[in-house]
Design an enzyme around this catalytic site. Structure first.
Site, mmCIF file in Angstrom:
data_model
loop_
_atom_site.group_PDB
_atom_site.id
_atom_site.type_symbol
_atom_site.label_atom_id
_atom_site.label_comp_id
_atom_site.label_asym_id
_atom_site.label_seq_id
_atom_site.Cartn_x
_atom_site.Cartn_y
_atom_site.Cartn_z
ATOM 1 N N ARG A 125 23.776 -11.268 30.219
ATOM 2 C CA ARG A 125 22.572 -10.463 29.998
ATOM 3 C C ARG A 125 22.580 -9.208 30.875
ATOM 4 N NH1 ARG A 125 16.257 -12.225 30.724
ATOM 5 N NH2 ARG A 125 16.774 -11.840 32.903
ATOM 6 N N HIS A 161 8.894 -11.839 22.756
ATOM 7 C CA HIS A 161 10.320 -12.050 23.042
ATOM 8 C C HIS A 161 10.636 -13.493 23.414
ATOM 9 C CE1 HIS A 161 14.024 -12.173 25.477
ATOM 10 N NE2 HIS A 161 14.440 -11.193 24.709
ATOM 11 N N ARG A 182 9.111 -16.505 28.641
ATOM 12 C CA ARG A 182 9.406 -15.834 29.913
ATOM 13 C C ARG A 182 8.804 -14.437 29.949
ATOM 14 N NH1 ARG A 182 14.798 -14.696 29.155
ATOM 15 N NH2 ARG A 182 15.216 -16.121 27.455
ATOM 16 N N HIS A 232 12.146 -16.238 20.862
ATOM 17 C CA HIS A 232 13.271 -16.947 21.490
ATOM 18 C C HIS A 232 12.691 -18.102 22.293
ATOM 19 C CE1 HIS A 232 15.525 -12.866 21.964
ATOM 20 N NE2 HIS A 232 16.225 -13.575 21.110
ATOM 21 N N GLU A 264 16.566 -21.753 25.028
ATOM 22 C CA GLU A 264 17.983 -21.517 24.748
ATOM 23 C C GLU A 264 18.860 -21.993 25.905
ATOM 24 O OE1 GLU A 264 18.837 -17.388 24.252
ATOM 25 O OE2 GLU A 264 20.878 -17.720 23.543
ATOM 26 N N HIS A 316 16.774 -20.342 18.388
ATOM 27 C CA HIS A 316 17.604 -21.237 19.208
ATOM 28 C C HIS A 316 16.937 -22.626 19.306
ATOM 29 C CE1 HIS A 316 19.865 -17.671 20.031
ATOM 30 N NE2 HIS A 316 18.910 -17.135 20.756
ATOM 31 N N ASP A 319 22.768 -12.991 15.479
ATOM 32 C CA ASP A 319 22.283 -12.724 16.835
ATOM 33 C C ASP A 319 23.070 -11.619 17.552
ATOM 34 O OD1 ASP A 319 21.277 -12.884 19.425
ATOM 35 O OD2 ASP A 319 21.360 -15.033 19.584
HETATM 36 C C1 NGQ Z 1 18.255 -10.967 23.766
HETATM 37 N N1 NGQ Z 1 19.773 -12.811 23.515
HETATM 38 O O1 NGQ Z 1 17.065 -10.667 23.787
HETATM 39 O O2 NGQ Z 1 19.129 -10.204 23.316
HETATM 40 C C2 NGQ Z 1 18.655 -12.320 24.265
HETATM 41 C C3 NGQ Z 1 19.004 -12.258 25.725
HETATM 42 C C4 NGQ Z 1 16.972 -12.912 27.021
HETATM 43 C C5 NGQ Z 1 19.935 -14.127 23.362
HETATM 44 N N2 NGQ Z 1 19.042 -14.914 23.853
HETATM 45 C C6 NGQ Z 1 17.891 -11.814 26.600
HETATM 46 N N3 NGQ Z 1 20.968 -14.621 22.719
HETATM 47 O O3 NGQ Z 1 16.865 -13.938 26.345
HETATM 48 O O4 NGQ Z 1 16.304 -12.721 28.028
HETATM 49 ZN ZN ZN Z 2 18.080 -13.122 20.283
#
Ligand code: NGQ
Ligand code: ZN
Length: 455
Positions: A79, A204, A207, A233, A236, A270, A321
């Site tokens: 990340r 998002h 979190r 999300h 995950e 996820h 993704d």
């Molecule tokens: C994203 N990707 O937002 O691109 C996320 C990472 C996060 C995945 N979770 C960032 N695969 O979850 O904070």
């Molecule tokens: Zn994602």
């Protein structure tokens, strides 16, 4: 348009000599054994169009750039690299990358995409003059290629549970519920007349969005579009599960199911780490689990409990993704292989009660993907949008295959050269002979964008 197919995958399973008639972008009739006079013969078996229910388009540009070991690599270090990659990302580059990505998706048999979009602002965090600038770029890329899109502006406000202040790498993402809903309204207005565009929302993650803000967003969006798609999300990584428990005493999916009216509008992306009770409640909610097998493998997330979830009639769809893989067959194969490897058994992901793993997974992913996009697609049936994929009967992998073994051969054995020959969206052919007509132009634009991005 009238097409006749020797084999077609209908919601109830494979049927022979099917005549598909469309009008105004929809199927008006899908009839096995009907009179085929005047119909065009399909070059092979017909599948429903598949939705790619989770995309961060810009990440296509960094696929393959994060595979060098530094000793302690995990999701969180990936990340950081992803955040660093954003420094040079312009709206023009986003559009060029998305155009290439959507051409690849169409050529792979995806007819729609849900774009989970959070890079709203300039690299220093200041908004663009038009707050919907980057959203418009992605919707424009979809229109240029012919793919249907459900665009999901993402709400992002905190770096962790408890409303922790965002970190500098997140400054391009930040807004409040009110500001985000203004973007949603502007985009809805701009695309009200376009049946291939739907606007939803995406908090998002738990979190990134504190509870009061989540409430505001859901209430506000419910007033705008009571049936509109909501993606998030969730669960995950184990670290997220532990942090959620430390914050609230509950696991993430448990918390969400207890605090929001999760129903068929929702897509839980996820949802990898589920206790048995969360899994059962999620399955019963009617929501879709947004599974992204190639990315979940790439990021070391863990394995979704698919076999038990399917036994409980849970719904799912697939997403690419981070786009290390753009191949629906490969995503479905990975889903089943993950389960086989941990159970040391074969043919375990039985979906919709169908013994053919290929047929069951294709039908379930098509229906779940359409539901997550909030678009009338994902099935070859009268009334649905005329989104379809035609495989090439001459592909060696399909030689002599009939019914279920067509799906099983496509999912498990097609290999390097895809059997996808034609792709139609809303009754319009956008891929012919395995090629999108915009392929070369998209590639040239993508190479130019990469030169800028990599400096
Ligand atoms: C994203 N990707 O937002 O691109 C996320 C990472 C996060 C995945 N979770 C960032 N695969 O979850 O904070
Ligand atoms: Zn994602």
């Amino acid at each position: 348009m009238r097409i006749v197919a020797e084999w077609a995958l209908l919601p109830e399973g494979w049927a022979r000599d099917v005549v598909l008639t469309t009008d105004g972008g929809r199927f008006v009739a899908v009839e096995p054994g009907a009179d085929a006079a005047g119909a065009t013969r399909a070059p092979g078996p017909v599948l429903p169009g598949l939705a790619n229910l989770h995309s961060h388009a810009f990440q296509r540009a960094m696929a393959g750039l994060t595979e060098i070991a530094s000793g302690e690599d995990d999701f969180w270090s990936w990340r950081e690299r992803m955040y660093a990659f954003l420094a040079r990302l312009t709206p023009e580059a986003m559009q060029a990358v998305a155009r290439q990505l959507y051409v690849e998706m169409l050529e792979a048999g995806y007819t729609g995409v849900a774009e989970f979009h959070y890079v709203h602002h300039q690299p220093d965090g200041r908004p663009y003059a038009d707050r919907a600038e980057t959203s418009r770029r992605l919707i424009a890329a979809a229109a240029e290629t012919g793919i249907a899109i459900t665009h999901l502006p993402v709400l992002y406000a905190a770096s962790d549970f408890g409303g922790k202040a965002p970190n500098p790498g997140q400054r391009r993402f930040l807004s409040d519920a009110e500001g985000l809903l203004e973007v949603v309204e502007a985009l809805r207005l701009a695309h009200a007349a376009d049946p291939l565009v739907r606007i939803g929302i995406a908090p998002h993650s738990l979190r990134a969005v504190p509870p009061a803000m989540l409430d505001d967003l859901l209430r506000g969006f419910g007033a705008i579009d009571p049936e509109g798609p909501v993606h998030i999300h969730i669960a995950e990584q184990l670290r997220e599960v532990e942090a959620c428990r430390a914050w609230s005493g509950a696991r993430p999916v448990e918390w969400l199911l207890g605090h929001a009216a999760v129903d068929r509008r929702w897509c839980l992306v996820h949802a990898t780490h589920l206790a048995a009770e969360e899994r059962r409640t999620l399955a019963a909610s009617g929501a879709v689990a947004g599974l992204c097998p190639s990315t979940e493998a790439n990021l070391g997330d863990g394995l979704f409990p698919l076999v038990d979830y399917l036994a409980e009639a849970g719904r799912f769809g697939i997403g690419s993704d981070s786009h290390v893989t753009i191949d629906a067959a490969e995503e479905l194969r990975l889903l089943e292989y993950g389960q086989r490897l941990t159970r040391r058994r074969r043919a375990v992901s039985v979906a919709e009660g169908r013994p053919s793993i290929g047929t069951g997974l294709l039908l379930a992913a098509a229906a779940g993907g359409a539901q997550a996009l909030g678009q009338p697609t994902g099935r070859l049936a009268a009334g649905a949008r005329a989104d379809l994929v035609i495989l090439g009967a001459a592909h060696p992998t399909l030689a002599g295959r009939t019914g279920d073994t067509i799906a099983d051969s496509f999912v498990f054995a097609a290999g390097r050269e895809t059997p996808v020959r034609e792709v139609w969206v809303a009754g319009r052919r956008v891929v012919a002979d395995g090629r999108h007509p915009g392929r070369e132009a998209a590639r040239a634009g993508f190479r130019d964008a990469m030169a800028v991005l990599l400096g």
